[in-house]
Design a protein around this motif. Structure first.
Motif, PDB file in Angstrom:
ATOM      1  N   SER A 231       0.832  -1.197   0.000  1.00 37.98           N
ATOM      2  CA  SER A 231       0.000   0.000   0.000  1.00 37.98           C
ATOM      3  C   SER A 231       0.868   1.250   0.000  1.00 37.98           C
ATOM      4  O   SER A 231       2.059   1.201   0.281  1.00 37.98           O
ATOM      5  CB  SER A 231      -0.896  -0.009   1.245  1.00 37.98           C
ATOM      6  N   ILE A 232       0.236   2.354  -0.279  1.00 36.49           N
ATOM      7  CA  ILE A 232       0.914   3.646  -0.244  1.00 36.49           C
ATOM      8  C   ILE A 232       1.149   4.079   1.200  1.00 36.49           C
ATOM      9  O   ILE A 232       2.154   4.688   1.522  1.00 36.49           O
ATOM     10  CB  ILE A 232       0.090   4.681  -1.036  1.00 36.49           C
ATOM     11  N   THR A 233       0.213   3.733   2.082  1.00 40.66           N
ATOM     12  CA  THR A 233       0.311   4.148   3.481  1.00 40.66           C
ATOM     13  C   THR A 233       0.969   3.071   4.331  1.00 40.66           C
ATOM     14  O   THR A 233       0.877   1.888   4.041  1.00 40.66           O
ATOM     15  CB  THR A 233      -1.094   4.455   4.053  1.00 40.66           C
TER      16      THR A 233
ATOM     17  N   GLU B 164       5.882  11.768   0.220  1.00 39.73           N
ATOM     18  CA  GLU B 164       6.305  10.511  -0.415  1.00 39.73           C
ATOM     19  C   GLU B 164       5.120   9.615  -0.761  1.00 39.73           C
ATOM     20  O   GLU B 164       5.217   8.785  -1.666  1.00 39.73           O
ATOM     21  CB  GLU B 164       7.335   9.760   0.430  1.00 39.73           C
ATOM     22  N   GLU B 165       4.006   9.782  -0.060  1.00 41.98           N
ATOM     23  CA  GLU B 165       2.792   9.050  -0.434  1.00 41.98           C
ATOM     24  C   GLU B 165       2.210   9.633  -1.718  1.00 41.98           C
ATOM     25  O   GLU B 165       1.850   8.887  -2.628  1.00 41.98           O
ATOM     26  CB  GLU B 165       1.756   9.111   0.697  1.00 41.98           C
TER      27      GLU B 165
ATOM     28  N   ARG C 292       3.520   8.555  -5.002  1.00 41.31           N
ATOM     29  CA  ARG C 292       3.095   7.231  -5.470  1.00 41.31           C
ATOM     30  C   ARG C 292       1.624   7.203  -5.906  1.00 41.31           C
ATOM     31  O   ARG C 292       1.127   6.162  -6.306  1.00 41.31           O
ATOM     32  CB  ARG C 292       3.336   6.202  -4.361  1.00 41.31           C
ATOM     33  N   TYR C 293       0.948   8.334  -5.808  1.00 42.86           N
ATOM     34  CA  TYR C 293      -0.461   8.404  -6.186  1.00 42.86           C
ATOM     35  C   TYR C 293      -0.660   8.186  -7.678  1.00 42.86           C
ATOM     36  O   TYR C 293       0.143   8.635  -8.494  1.00 42.86           O
ATOM     37  CB  TYR C 293      -1.041   9.786  -5.866  1.00 42.86           C
TER      38      TYR C 293
ATOM     39  N   ASP D 182      -6.010   8.870  -7.502  1.00 43.22           N
ATOM     40  CA  ASP D 182      -5.724   9.130  -6.084  1.00 43.22           C
ATOM     41  C   ASP D 182      -5.563  10.629  -5.817  1.00 43.22           C
ATOM     42  O   ASP D 182      -5.915  11.118  -4.746  1.00 43.22           O
ATOM     43  CB  ASP D 182      -4.438   8.425  -5.637  1.00 43.22           C
TER      44      ASP D 182
END
Length: 168
Positions: A50-52, A98-99, A102-103, A107
């Motif tokens: 996951s992104i998180t 940084e999240e 990656r979206y 998103d």
């Protein structure tokens, strides 16, 4: 401060409306070197692939940190961001840069409104809600924003905080 003499506040860069970065304070709930230790435990994330990053039993959290996280007291300094106009009471939670890197394009829809202290996924399970569902809830909020919805979410936030479900 009680457990390791470090600073009371922890500051991060977060991303707000239209990708605008801002300083985001929290009462510190982790050990002082938590950011460095994160790299060592990335593979233990509760949100796999996951992104998180979420971890139910994160070893970096201090004893006092567990209490203030469970009660969401660690988020209180963000009222400053609301007063400054960088955040609102209700809206998608502000992500880390940084999240956002990656979206996907879909998103990024989360960045169309001011971030908030609380949101639909915060009252629907908090850390237990996977990233894809967070995005779905945030888009749902963006497309149906209203004063009545905000008031409902604020009331549900009180219940979510009192039960502590998904808070870690």
């Amino acid at each position: 401060k009680l457990t390791d003499r470090g600073p009371v506040l922890y500051w991060q860069t977060r991303v707000g409306k239209w990708g605008q970065e801002f300083w985001f304070p929290k009462f510190r709930s982790m050990c002082v070197d938590a950011d460095k230790l994160r790299e060592k435990i990335l593979d233990q994330s509760h949100h796999k692939d996951s992104i998180t990053f979420k971890m139910k039993h994160d070893p970096r959290i201090t004893l006092v940190g567990r209490i203030i996280r469970k009660t969401s007291m660690d988020e209180l300094p963000q009222l400053w961001n609301v007063l400054k106009g960088e955040m609102s009471l209700v809206g998608p939670r502000p992500p880390l840069p940084e999240e956002v890197d990656r979206y996907t394009l879909a998103d990024r829809r989360r960045l169309d409104v001011k971030p908030g202290l609380t949101c639909i996924w915060q009252v629907s399970g908090r850390g237990d809600v996977p990233f894809a569902k967070q995005v779905e809830y945030d888009v749902q909020y963006i497309e149906s924003q209203s004063l009545l919805l905000d008031l409902r979410l604020l009331l549900k936030t009180v219940t979510a905080v009192l039960t502590g479900r998904g808070a870690y």
